[in-house]
Design a protein around this motif. Structure first.
Motif, PDB file in Angstrom:
ATOM      1  N   ASN A   1       0.820  -1.201   0.000  1.00  0.00           N
ATOM      2  CA  ASN A   1       0.000   0.000   0.000  1.00  0.00           C
ATOM      3  C   ASN A   1       0.861   1.261   0.000  1.00  0.00           C
ATOM      4  O   ASN A   1       0.570   2.240  -0.697  1.00  0.00           O
ATOM      5  CB  ASN A   1      -0.914  -0.003   1.222  1.00  0.00           C
ATOM      6  CG  ASN A   1      -1.739   1.260   1.336  1.00  0.00           C
ATOM      7  OD1 ASN A   1      -2.729   1.427   0.649  1.00  0.00           O
ATOM      8  ND2 ASN A   1      -1.314   2.170   2.205  1.00  0.00           N
ATOM      9  N   ASN A   2       1.950   1.211   0.761  1.00  0.00           N
ATOM     10  CA  ASN A   2       2.791   2.392   0.897  1.00  0.00           C
ATOM     11  C   ASN A   2       3.561   2.722  -0.371  1.00  0.00           C
ATOM     12  O   ASN A   2       3.883   3.889  -0.627  1.00  0.00           O
ATOM     13  CB  ASN A   2       3.773   2.190   2.048  1.00  0.00           C
ATOM     14  CG  ASN A   2       4.521   3.448   2.399  1.00  0.00           C
ATOM     15  OD1 ASN A   2       3.918   4.468   2.727  1.00  0.00           O
ATOM     16  ND2 ASN A   2       5.843   3.403   2.309  1.00  0.00           N
ATOM     17  N   ILE A   3       3.874   1.704  -1.190  1.00  0.00           N
ATOM     18  CA  ILE A   3       4.740   1.951  -2.341  1.00  0.00           C
ATOM     19  C   ILE A   3       3.990   2.116  -3.655  1.00  0.00           C
ATOM     20  O   ILE A   3       4.628   2.234  -4.703  1.00  0.00           O
ATOM     21  CB  ILE A   3       5.802   0.835  -2.489  1.00  0.00           C
ATOM     22  CG1 ILE A   3       5.168  -0.530  -2.685  1.00  0.00           C
ATOM     23  CG2 ILE A   3       6.748   0.847  -1.294  1.00  0.00           C
ATOM     24  CD1 ILE A   3       6.169  -1.643  -2.905  1.00  0.00           C
ATOM     25  N   GLU A   4       2.681   2.128  -3.638  1.00  0.00           N
ATOM     26  CA  GLU A   4       1.987   2.371  -4.909  1.00  0.00           C
ATOM     27  C   GLU A   4       1.069   3.580  -4.801  1.00  0.00           C
ATOM     28  O   GLU A   4       0.453   3.813  -3.760  1.00  0.00           O
ATOM     29  CB  GLU A   4       1.238   1.120  -5.387  1.00  0.00           C
ATOM     30  CG  GLU A   4       0.156   0.610  -4.461  1.00  0.00           C
ATOM     31  CD  GLU A   4      -1.248   1.069  -4.823  1.00  0.00           C
ATOM     32  OE1 GLU A   4      -1.388   2.059  -5.573  1.00  0.00           O
ATOM     33  OE2 GLU A   4      -2.193   0.451  -4.329  1.00  0.00           O
ATOM     34  N   GLY A   5       1.013   4.341  -5.882  1.00  0.00           N
ATOM     35  CA  GLY A   5       0.194   5.536  -5.911  1.00  0.00           C
ATOM     36  C   GLY A   5      -1.074   5.391  -6.717  1.00  0.00           C
ATOM     37  O   GLY A   5      -1.821   6.367  -6.870  1.00  0.00           O
ATOM     38  N   TYR A   6      -1.332   4.190  -7.224  1.00  0.00           N
ATOM     39  CA  TYR A   6      -2.529   3.958  -8.031  1.00  0.00           C
ATOM     40  C   TYR A   6      -3.794   4.292  -7.246  1.00  0.00           C
ATOM     41  O   TYR A   6      -4.791   4.753  -7.815  1.00  0.00           O
ATOM     42  CB  TYR A   6      -2.512   2.494  -8.491  1.00  0.00           C
ATOM     43  CG  TYR A   6      -3.649   2.054  -9.374  1.00  0.00           C
ATOM     44  CD1 TYR A   6      -4.215   2.895 -10.334  1.00  0.00           C
ATOM     45  CD2 TYR A   6      -4.157   0.760  -9.267  1.00  0.00           C
ATOM     46  CE1 TYR A   6      -5.242   2.469 -11.151  1.00  0.00           C
ATOM     47  CE2 TYR A   6      -5.186   0.311 -10.078  1.00  0.00           C
ATOM     48  CZ  TYR A   6      -5.733   1.172 -11.014  1.00  0.00           C
ATOM     49  OH  TYR A   6      -6.754   0.734 -11.816  1.00  0.00           O
ATOM     50  N   HIS A   7      -3.767   4.060  -5.927  1.00  0.00           N
ATOM     51  CA  HIS A   7      -4.963   4.264  -5.117  1.00  0.00           C
ATOM     52  C   HIS A   7      -5.156   5.706  -4.664  1.00  0.00           C
ATOM     53  O   HIS A   7      -6.179   6.030  -4.057  1.00  0.00           O
ATOM     54  CB  HIS A   7      -4.936   3.341  -3.894  1.00  0.00           C
ATOM     55  CG  HIS A   7      -3.903   3.703  -2.864  1.00  0.00           C
ATOM     56  ND1 HIS A   7      -2.568   3.417  -2.992  1.00  0.00           N
ATOM     57  CD2 HIS A   7      -4.022   4.338  -1.651  1.00  0.00           C
ATOM     58  CE1 HIS A   7      -1.915   3.835  -1.928  1.00  0.00           C
ATOM     59  NE2 HIS A   7      -2.762   4.406  -1.096  1.00  0.00           N
ATOM     60  N   ILE A   8      -4.198   6.591  -4.947  1.00  0.00           N
ATOM     61  CA  ILE A   8      -4.287   7.952  -4.409  1.00  0.00           C
ATOM     62  C   ILE A   8      -5.546   8.667  -4.880  1.00  0.00           C
ATOM     63  O   ILE A   8      -6.265   9.285  -4.083  1.00  0.00           O
ATOM     64  CB  ILE A   8      -3.018   8.759  -4.767  1.00  0.00           C
ATOM     65  CG1 ILE A   8      -1.835   8.270  -3.942  1.00  0.00           C
ATOM     66  CG2 ILE A   8      -3.250  10.260  -4.539  1.00  0.00           C
ATOM     67  CD1 ILE A   8      -0.520   8.960  -4.271  1.00  0.00           C
ATOM     68  N   ALA A   9      -5.834   8.598  -6.184  1.00  0.00           N
ATOM     69  CA  ALA A   9      -6.976   9.340  -6.720  1.00  0.00           C
ATOM     70  C   ALA A   9      -8.290   8.908  -6.079  1.00  0.00           C
ATOM     71  O   ALA A   9      -9.193   9.720  -5.879  1.00  0.00           O
ATOM     72  CB  ALA A   9      -7.038   9.164  -8.236  1.00  0.00           C
ATOM     73  N   THR A  10      -8.392   7.636  -5.723  1.00  0.00           N
ATOM     74  CA  THR A  10      -9.628   7.111  -5.147  1.00  0.00           C
ATOM     75  C   THR A  10      -9.676   7.239  -3.635  1.00  0.00           C
ATOM     76  O   THR A  10     -10.704   7.630  -3.066  1.00  0.00           O
ATOM     77  CB  THR A  10      -9.783   5.620  -5.519  1.00  0.00           C
ATOM     78  OG1 THR A  10      -9.769   5.489  -6.941  1.00  0.00           O
ATOM     79  CG2 THR A  10     -11.074   5.041  -4.958  1.00  0.00           C
ATOM     80  N   ALA A  11      -8.567   6.933  -2.973  1.00  0.00           N
ATOM     81  CA  ALA A  11      -8.596   6.727  -1.525  1.00  0.00           C
ATOM     82  C   ALA A  11      -7.963   7.848  -0.711  1.00  0.00           C
ATOM     83  O   ALA A  11      -8.132   7.875   0.514  1.00  0.00           O
ATOM     84  CB  ALA A  11      -7.907   5.399  -1.192  1.00  0.00           C
ATOM     85  N   HIS A  12      -7.197   8.740  -1.345  1.00  0.00           N
ATOM     86  CA  HIS A  12      -6.538   9.832  -0.615  1.00  0.00           C
ATOM     87  C   HIS A  12      -6.889  11.166  -1.272  1.00  0.00           C
ATOM     88  O   HIS A  12      -6.081  11.762  -1.993  1.00  0.00           O
ATOM     89  CB  HIS A  12      -5.017   9.644  -0.632  1.00  0.00           C
ATOM     90  CG  HIS A  12      -4.529   8.458   0.126  1.00  0.00           C
ATOM     91  ND1 HIS A  12      -4.946   8.170   1.402  1.00  0.00           N
ATOM     92  CD2 HIS A  12      -3.637   7.490  -0.217  1.00  0.00           C
ATOM     93  CE1 HIS A  12      -4.336   7.061   1.819  1.00  0.00           C
ATOM     94  NE2 HIS A  12      -3.543   6.633   0.849  1.00  0.00           N
ATOM     95  N   PRO A  13      -8.087  11.680  -1.020  1.00  0.00           N
ATOM     96  CA  PRO A  13      -8.492  12.928  -1.678  1.00  0.00           C
ATOM     97  C   PRO A  13      -7.580  14.107  -1.372  1.00  0.00           C
ATOM     98  O   PRO A  13      -7.360  14.970  -2.226  1.00  0.00           O
ATOM     99  CB  PRO A  13      -9.917  13.158  -1.162  1.00  0.00           C
ATOM    100  CG  PRO A  13     -10.034  12.305   0.067  1.00  0.00           C
ATOM    101  CD  PRO A  13      -9.145  11.136  -0.154  1.00  0.00           C
TER     102      PRO A  13
END
Length: 372
Positions: free
Chosen positions: A187-199
């Motif tokens: 989780n810490n090393i990928e940014g794919y989830h930023i747009a969805t999970a870290h507004p």
């Protein structure tokens, strides 16, 4: 076809957890702390990992040393607490064996009763140690590349922050996580989830978030923060108040960057401060994060405010991440899963999986039977 993930069973297996201890964690570098945390002779840091305990201390000559935190007499653990001061010597509280700050055995109560005893052969056992930019690393075993060699692709960029001159900014923080250490690292090393999970991060980065992998299990991500103000109080004031840091390159003065090193370490590098984020295995499906921030002395009110706002923003990100990794762990045992797939935006996760497979080929199996 997109690459597949590692199978779900390895995140829940006692047998695999035992393999990880021997094949990964006893053979890789682990960050203990910063040299500023043990400024005086007798100051020490303690680091525990999967049944091993180490002490890193400063000796009477100012040299930093690392030893196993165990008495050579009857295995009593010598020093307690994450950090402390042991004075001029380390005295075992069980039978009174006393060791110098260089690890030599100095005194043994009732020494004549030990037939043929030679104190010079019974000092504390040392642990391999490396100091990189003021950061103290130890390795319990193995003979792989040095920390400096692993992080060499990013040395020039990291040197500009003057990390070796920094001081602690707040206490050590440990957080239990109801998820396997690998889930938290992924989780810490990928940014794919930023747009969805870290507004919040998405508002700060916009399209500026970039990532790359490098040899020897290191990788890098992050980018410049957008100048566009956001509607969120903490983010807006951080961007407005963050002062210039003259020794940094222009893109570093307004950038948030992340560096990772296999297996379980990440650095968050900001213009106003840095921190390390280390995931320690506790048991299959259970981990603990270990965190501390550091910064250069800076009396400016704007800098103090920026540091407070940075940590306020990232505390929220941390809460979001804990919920994400615990949600993943809950799904890994489902019959509806098995293995997943990886996007090109998850290349750092692919690198991590390849390193796991290289260390433990059993990770390629669909299932490993647990011993009875």
């Amino acid at each position: 076809m997109p690459p597949k993930t590692l199978p779900g069973w390895i995140y829940r297996s006692e047998s695999f957890h035992a393999l990880e201890r021997e094949a990964i964690f006893t053979r890789t570098w682990q960050l203990v702390g910063h040299q500023s945390e043990i400024a005086l002779p007798g100051d020490y840091l303690r680091f525990d990992l999967m049944g091993e305990s180490a002490i890193v201390l400063r000796d009477r000559d100012g040299e930093i040393r690392a030893f196993y935190n165990v008495c050579r007499h009857r295995a009593f653990r010598l020093l307690d607490g994450a950090t402390g001061h042991c004075g001029k010597a380390i005295r075992c509280r069980y039978h009174g064996f006393t060791y110098g700050l260089d690890g030599a055995l100095l005194a043994v109560p009732g020494e004549p009763m030990f037939d043929g005893f030679d104190k010079s052969c019974h000092g504390l056992r040392s642990i391999e140690l490396e100091i990189f930019l003021g950061l103290i690393f130890i390795r319990f075993g193995g003979d792989g590349p040095s920390v400096a060699m692993q992080l060499s692709p990013y040395l020039e960029a990291l040197q500009r922050y003057r990390i070796e001159e920094m001081q602690p900014l707040g206490p050590h923080v440990t957080t239990p996580i109801r998820a396997d250490w690998k889930v938290a690292v992924e989780n810490n090393i990928e940014g794919y989830h930023i747009a969805t999970a870290h507004p919040g991060l998405q508002r700060l980065y916009g399209r500026n978030y970039r990532f790359e992998t490098a040899p020897l299990g290191v990788s890098h991500a992050g980018g410049e923060l957008r100048a566009m103000p956001t509607q969120t109080w903490s983010e807006r004031h951080y961007l407005n108040l963050l002062p210039e840091v003259e020794h940094l390159e222009p893109q570093q003065r307004r950038g948030w960057y992340y560096y990772a090193m296999f297996p379980n370490l990440a650095f968050d590098i900001y213009p106003d401060q840095i921190d390390y984020f280390q995931i320690l295995p506790i048991a299959p499906g259970m981990a603990m994060s270990r965190f501390r921030a550091f910064a250069l002395p800076d009396p400016r009110r704007e800098m103090r405010a920026a540091r407070y706002l940075n940590q306020r923003i990232n505390r929220e990100v941390g809460k979001e991440d804990v919920a994400l990794v615990e949600g993943v762990q809950a799904g890994l045992g489902s019959r509806g899963y098995g293995t997943g797939i990886l996007s090109g935006q998850e290349s750092r996760v692919k690198q991590f999986h390849d390193m796991i497979l290289a260390a433990i080929p059993e990770a390629s199996r669909q299932m490993l039977l647990e011993p009875n």
